[in-house]
Design a protein around this motif. Structure first.
Motif, PDB file in Angstrom:
ATOM      1  N   ASN A 200       0.825  -1.222  -0.094  1.00 14.46           N
ATOM      2  CA  ASN A 200       0.064   0.001  -0.028  1.00 14.46           C
ATOM      3  C   ASN A 200       0.949   1.208  -0.104  1.00 14.46           C
ATOM      4  N   SER A 201       2.134   1.086   0.145  1.00 14.48           N
ATOM      5  CA  SER A 201       2.973   2.368   0.076  1.00 14.48           C
ATOM      6  C   SER A 201       3.191   2.858  -1.224  1.00 14.48           C
ATOM      7  N   LYS A 202       2.644   2.449  -2.113  1.00 10.58           N
ATOM      8  CA  LYS A 202       2.952   3.153  -3.582  1.00 10.58           C
ATOM      9  C   LYS A 202       1.352   3.919  -3.908  1.00 10.58           C
ATOM     10  N   LYS A 203       0.486   3.541  -2.968  1.00  9.82           N
ATOM     11  CA  LYS A 203      -0.697   4.209  -3.132  1.00  9.82           C
ATOM     12  C   LYS A 203      -0.776   5.846  -3.163  1.00  9.82           C
ATOM     13  N   LYS A 239     -11.981  13.669  -5.053  1.00  9.86           N
ATOM     14  CA  LYS A 239     -11.037  12.695  -4.574  1.00  9.86           C
ATOM     15  C   LYS A 239     -10.861  11.625  -5.805  1.00  9.86           C
ATOM     16  N   MET A 240      -9.566  11.161  -5.877  1.00  7.44           N
ATOM     17  CA  MET A 240      -9.395   9.881  -6.761  1.00  7.44           C
ATOM     18  C   MET A 240      -7.841   9.451  -6.305  1.00  7.44           C
ATOM     19  N   SER A 241      -7.736   8.209  -6.295  1.00  5.70           N
ATOM     20  CA  SER A 241      -6.502   7.717  -6.026  1.00  5.70           C
ATOM     21  C   SER A 241      -6.036   6.857  -7.189  1.00  5.70           C
ATOM     22  N   SER A 242      -4.485   6.164  -7.050  1.00  5.51           N
ATOM     23  CA  SER A 242      -3.759   5.546  -8.096  1.00  5.51           C
ATOM     24  C   SER A 242      -2.918   4.710  -7.285  1.00  5.51           C
ATOM     25  N   GLU A 243      -2.846   3.360  -7.845  1.00  2.14           N
ATOM     26  CA  GLU A 243      -1.691   2.488  -7.390  1.00  2.14           C
ATOM     27  C   GLU A 243      -1.186   1.663  -8.714  1.00  2.14           C
ATOM     28  N   PRO A 248       5.640   5.797  -5.970  1.00  3.03           N
ATOM     29  CA  PRO A 248       4.592   6.856  -5.740  1.00  3.03           C
ATOM     30  C   PRO A 248       4.573   8.174  -6.520  1.00  3.03           C
ATOM     31  N   LEU A 249       5.746   8.581  -6.873  1.00  7.18           N
ATOM     32  CA  LEU A 249       5.795   9.604  -7.722  1.00  7.18           C
ATOM     33  C   LEU A 249       5.115   9.429  -9.051  1.00  7.18           C
ATOM     34  N   GLN A 250       5.168   8.161  -9.658  1.00  7.21           N
ATOM     35  CA  GLN A 250       4.580   7.808 -10.875  1.00  7.21           C
ATOM     36  C   GLN A 250       3.265   7.820 -10.758  1.00  7.21           C
TER      37      GLN A 250
END
Length: 323
Positions: A200-203, A239-243, A248-250
């Motif tokens: 979950n650290s890349k989210k 709000k929106m999220s991405s993984e 994370p920078l990508q």
């Protein structure tokens, strides 16, 4: 008996280390015949060791054990040559024989004939081998004490930093100024687990207030329609999220590009303005129902009350008696 063997082995070890540095000097002090008799393969001929200096005999003994390795076999001539080092090491012939036999698989039978047999040798641990081929002689602090000293040293190291280096940071002190939400309306939320690897650290989560995007009423309405379930009309939050990516920078860059495309599409009113389409609020209502919001405020009609069906009250006899 065991302490005698250990002490003898320690003396031999010290003699070996001393002889390695002083062999060349001693050979120069001896006669020319002694220097000429020493060759690179002399360790293979223990019968020729007699008459050599004690340091050289001990060095040849160690060289023979090291180079032959598992093929090393004790020899009677080697033991006789080691007997001549008694005056130098301060050990008697019996002690030298005991040390030689206890460590290097040599036993003499009762009938006088040489008989070879393999005996079990104690396997030293890694900590013992770290200080040489000898067990711990209680000549150093135990492991728990060394760990405690290491902890204290690390604590003192950081205390010195706090006492002498941290006060120097006063020169770099700056006044805190809150971020202006009008100039920077977009926020990115990252999740870390203090150096621990976690999927979950890349989210990354992007959020902003739609009223601060610099759009007019028609553009805002179109933007909220395009956002669909990612827009909450109660809080005016998008709000929106991405993984999708591993870094994370990508993911943050990907969310920025998506938001920029939505804003550009909302600003384009040349084709369609979508003014006649109402805003979809069903996802917010469903979210409130899942949170059980609005259920407590519902009031049942008074005509639905049926007091005759209510359960009868039970009487506590003990309470009635003692009161």
């Amino acid at each position: 008996m065991l302490s005698t063997v250990r002490s003898g082995f320690q003396i031999y070890s010290r003699v070996i280390f001393q002889s390695r540095s002083g062999v060349s000097l001693m050979c120069r002090n001896n006669s020319t015949t002694t220097n000429n008799s020493i060759s690179s393969n002399l360790f293979l001929s223990p019968s020729q060791w007699k008459g050599l200096p004690p340091q050289i005999i001990i060095q040849l003994h160690e060289e023979r054990k090291f180079k032959l390795g598992p093929n090393y076999q004790p020899n009677v001539d080697e033991l006789d040559a080691l007997y001549t080092t008694g005056d130098f090491t301060g050990k008697s012939k019996a002690e030298i024989k005991q040390i030689y036999q206890s460590h290097w698989f040599r036993n003499l039978s009762k009938n006088g004939k040489n008989r070879k047999r393999q005996v079990k040798v104690k396997k030293h641990s890694v900590n013992e081998l770290k200080y040489g081929l000898r067990p711990f002689q209680f000549d150093d602090l135990p492991t728990p004490v060394q760990d405690e000293l290491e902890t204290k040293g690390e604590e003192r190291f950081y205390r010195r930093i706090a006492a002498y280096e941290l006060p120097l940071l006063v020169k770099c002190r700056q006044e805190y100024k809150p971020v202006d939400t009008k100039e920077n309306p977009i926020t990115y939320r990252y999740t870390t687990y203090l150096g621990e690897e976690h999927p979950n650290s890349k989210k990354v989560v992007l959020s902003c207030q739609t009223s601060q995007l610099g759009l007019n009423e028609k553009q805002l309405h179109k933007f909220r329609l395009l956002a669909r379930t990612r827009y909450n009309y109660e809080t005016d939050e998008f709000k929106m999220s991405s993984e999708r990516f591993n870094e994370p920078l990508q993911n943050a860059r990907y969310l920025h590009d998506i938001l920029q495309k939505l804003v550009n599409e909302a600003k384009d009113l040349s084709k369609e303005t979508f003014e006649d389409i109402p805003l979809d609020k069903r996802h917010v209502m469903a979210q409130n129902l899942r949170k059980k919001k609005g259920v407590k405020s519902f009031k049942f009609p008074e005509e639905w009350n049926r007091p005759q069906d209510a359960p009868k009250k039970k009487v506590n006899i003990l309470k009635e008696i003692f009161e």
